[in-house]
Design an enzyme around this catalytic site. Sequence first.
Site, PDB file in Angstrom:
ATOM      1  N   LYS A  42      19.656   4.738  36.892  1.00 25.13           N
ATOM      2  CA  LYS A  42      18.395   4.278  37.503  1.00 25.13           C
ATOM      3  C   LYS A  42      18.267   2.756  37.579  1.00 25.13           C
ATOM      4  CE  LYS A  42      16.002   8.447  36.346  1.00 25.13           C
ATOM      5  NZ  LYS A  42      14.965   9.114  35.576  1.00 25.13           N
ATOM      6  N   ASP A  78       9.269   8.547  39.174  1.00 25.17           N
ATOM      7  CA  ASP A  78       9.097   8.956  37.771  1.00 25.17           C
ATOM      8  C   ASP A  78       7.727   8.520  37.259  1.00 25.17           C
ATOM      9  OD1 ASP A  78      11.555  10.144  37.295  1.00 25.17           O
ATOM     10  OD2 ASP A  78      12.507   8.271  36.666  1.00 25.17           O
ATOM     11  N   GLY A 105      14.546   2.319  28.181  1.00 23.55           N
ATOM     12  CA  GLY A 105      15.511   2.513  29.272  1.00 23.55           C
ATOM     13  C   GLY A 105      14.794   2.673  30.607  1.00 23.55           C
TER      14      GLY A 105
HETATM   15  P1  NDP Z   1      18.338   5.511  29.706  1.00 26.24           P
HETATM   16  O1  NDP Z   1      19.743   5.771  29.310  1.00 26.24           O
HETATM   17  O2  NDP Z   1      18.016   4.477  30.711  1.00 26.24           O
HETATM   18  O3  NDP Z   1      17.480   5.156  28.374  1.00 26.24           O
HETATM   19  C1  NDP Z   1      17.611   5.905  27.217  1.00 26.24           C
HETATM   20  C2  NDP Z   1      16.729   5.327  26.130  1.00 26.24           C
HETATM   21  O4  NDP Z   1      16.844   6.164  24.988  1.00 26.24           O
HETATM   22  C3  NDP Z   1      17.128   3.932  25.687  1.00 26.24           C
HETATM   23  O5  NDP Z   1      15.971   3.212  25.310  1.00 26.24           O
HETATM   24  C4  NDP Z   1      18.004   4.230  24.456  1.00 26.24           C
HETATM   25  O6  NDP Z   1      18.089   3.183  23.524  1.00 26.24           O
HETATM   26  C5  NDP Z   1      17.226   5.375  23.853  1.00 26.24           C
HETATM   27  N1  NDP Z   1      18.023   6.176  22.961  1.00 26.24           N
HETATM   28  C6  NDP Z   1      19.152   6.889  23.259  1.00 26.24           C
HETATM   29  N2  NDP Z   1      19.606   7.530  22.159  1.00 26.24           N
HETATM   30  C7  NDP Z   1      18.743   7.212  21.149  1.00 26.24           C
HETATM   31  C8  NDP Z   1      18.679   7.547  19.773  1.00 26.24           C
HETATM   32  N3  NDP Z   1      19.603   8.342  19.202  1.00 26.24           N
HETATM   33  N4  NDP Z   1      17.672   7.047  19.023  1.00 26.24           N
HETATM   34  C9  NDP Z   1      16.747   6.244  19.596  1.00 26.24           C
HETATM   35  N5  NDP Z   1      16.755   5.872  20.900  1.00 26.24           N
HETATM   36  C10 NDP Z   1      17.745   6.356  21.659  1.00 26.24           C
HETATM   37  O7  NDP Z   1      17.762   6.949  30.151  1.00 26.24           O
HETATM   38  P2  NDP Z   1      16.450   7.287  31.012  1.00 26.24           P
HETATM   39  O8  NDP Z   1      15.409   6.280  30.702  1.00 26.24           O
HETATM   40  O9  NDP Z   1      16.821   7.549  32.405  1.00 26.24           O
HETATM   41  O10 NDP Z   1      16.034   8.699  30.379  1.00 26.24           O
HETATM   42  C11 NDP Z   1      15.373   8.739  29.118  1.00 26.24           C
HETATM   43  C12 NDP Z   1      14.790  10.125  28.871  1.00 26.24           C
HETATM   44  O11 NDP Z   1      13.792  10.408  29.847  1.00 26.24           O
HETATM   45  C13 NDP Z   1      15.830  11.238  28.955  1.00 26.24           C
HETATM   46  O12 NDP Z   1      15.638  12.094  27.865  1.00 26.24           O
HETATM   47  C14 NDP Z   1      15.502  11.961  30.244  1.00 26.24           C
HETATM   48  O13 NDP Z   1      15.762  13.333  30.139  1.00 26.24           O
HETATM   49  C15 NDP Z   1      14.000  11.717  30.353  1.00 26.24           C
HETATM   50  N6  NDP Z   1      13.506  11.774  31.745  1.00 26.24           N
HETATM   51  C16 NDP Z   1      12.727  12.824  32.142  1.00 26.24           C
HETATM   52  C17 NDP Z   1      12.249  12.912  33.422  1.00 26.24           C
HETATM   53  C18 NDP Z   1      11.408  14.057  33.838  1.00 26.24           C
HETATM   54  O14 NDP Z   1      11.194  14.251  35.032  1.00 26.24           O
HETATM   55  N7  NDP Z   1      10.876  14.818  32.908  1.00 26.24           N
HETATM   56  C19 NDP Z   1      12.554  11.880  34.432  1.00 26.24           C
HETATM   57  C20 NDP Z   1      13.328  10.795  33.888  1.00 26.24           C
HETATM   58  C21 NDP Z   1      13.808  10.766  32.608  1.00 26.24           C
HETATM   59  P3  NDP Z   1      19.347   2.146  23.555  1.00 26.24           P
HETATM   60  O15 NDP Z   1      19.047   1.207  24.673  1.00 26.24           O
HETATM   61  O16 NDP Z   1      19.307   1.543  22.222  1.00 26.24           O
HETATM   62  O17 NDP Z   1      20.575   2.984  23.836  1.00 26.24           O
END
Ligand code: NDP
Length: 259
Positions: A42, A78, A105
């Site tokens: 994204k 979103d 993220g």
């Molecule tokens: P990104 O990869 O852009 O961001 C992921 C985020 O999660 C980052 O802030 C990352 O931190 C954090 N993260 C990952 N693993 C961990 C962990 N073990 N502990 C703490 N923080 C963690 O992904 P998206 O923003 O695109 O997606 C994020 C979530 O949103 C997903 O679960 C996705 O399924 C959900 N989503 C749902 C939608 C819906 O329609 N319901 C639409 C869009 C997204 P770091 O930077 O430190 O890695």
Amino acid sequence: MEKCEIDARYAAFQIAPNELAAALALLPKLGFLGVNLTLPHKIAAATLVDELDAFARQAGAINTVRVAKGRLFGSNTDAPGFARALRSEFSVDLRDLRVLLLGAGGAARAIAWQCAAEGCPRLVIASRRLEAAQQLVQALRPAFLEGRVSAPAARWEAAPWEERALRSQIANIDLVVNATSLGLQPSDPSPLAPSLLLPRLLVYDTIYRPERTALVRMAAEAGARVANGSSMLLHQGALSFETWFARAAPLAEMRAALA
Ligand code: NDP
């Protein structure tokens, strides 16, 4: 699309990060009307399309591309999809909620900008990389400075991913949103300890598969009102449909298809 008698297909493609630019460049050549983008594309995609709408430019993340006259137009459904989901799940609006947002993220960015756009009275962003949350708060500064001022807690701030810090924040929070990918694996722990999940909280997990993450389960057990991300999935999809086809989405059919 079948319901609306639109002669097109919606298909899934697995694209690696290093293939994204080439894949997007192919869309006009292959006759695509548009695409949705998901994790982890994204933020990168927002830098690769020809034009962004105003919201996507601010948020720096897109999930929808519309192809028109050989050009790619990026937008983000979103964020408004999330706002619609909150309304349908909890009958509340962001302008009335103090929000703790977990993650920084692509999805979190979009949700944070939606909070700003709707004038939510307080936003705390907690991310395991504190600097990512701080950068997001910094980017939001102008938007929040224009809005209402809330006392006594700071109107917008980044918080460390630590139980003690989060405990003191929760006292001034109404809605917790998990926008991390923690919970996508069925064995993942809850991002918040059980003792932080108070009965008066609303808890929205953007994850929809698994249906009940550890966060949703534990928050429900604590007596909080909970919802998973399936309503956000539905509404962001409906808004993407409207972007591509310039007509209302068949919401009931889409909801039934997701059930
Ligand atoms: P990104 O990869 O852009 O961001 C992921 C985020 O999660 C980052 O802030 C990352 O931190 C954090 N993260 C990952 N693993 C961990 C962990 N073990 N502990 C703490 N923080 C963690 O992904 P998206 O923003 O695109 O997606 C994020 C979530 O949103 C997903 O679960 C996705 O399924 C959900 N989503 C749902 C939608 C819906 O329609 N319901 C639409 C869009 C997204 P770091 O930077 O430190 O890695």
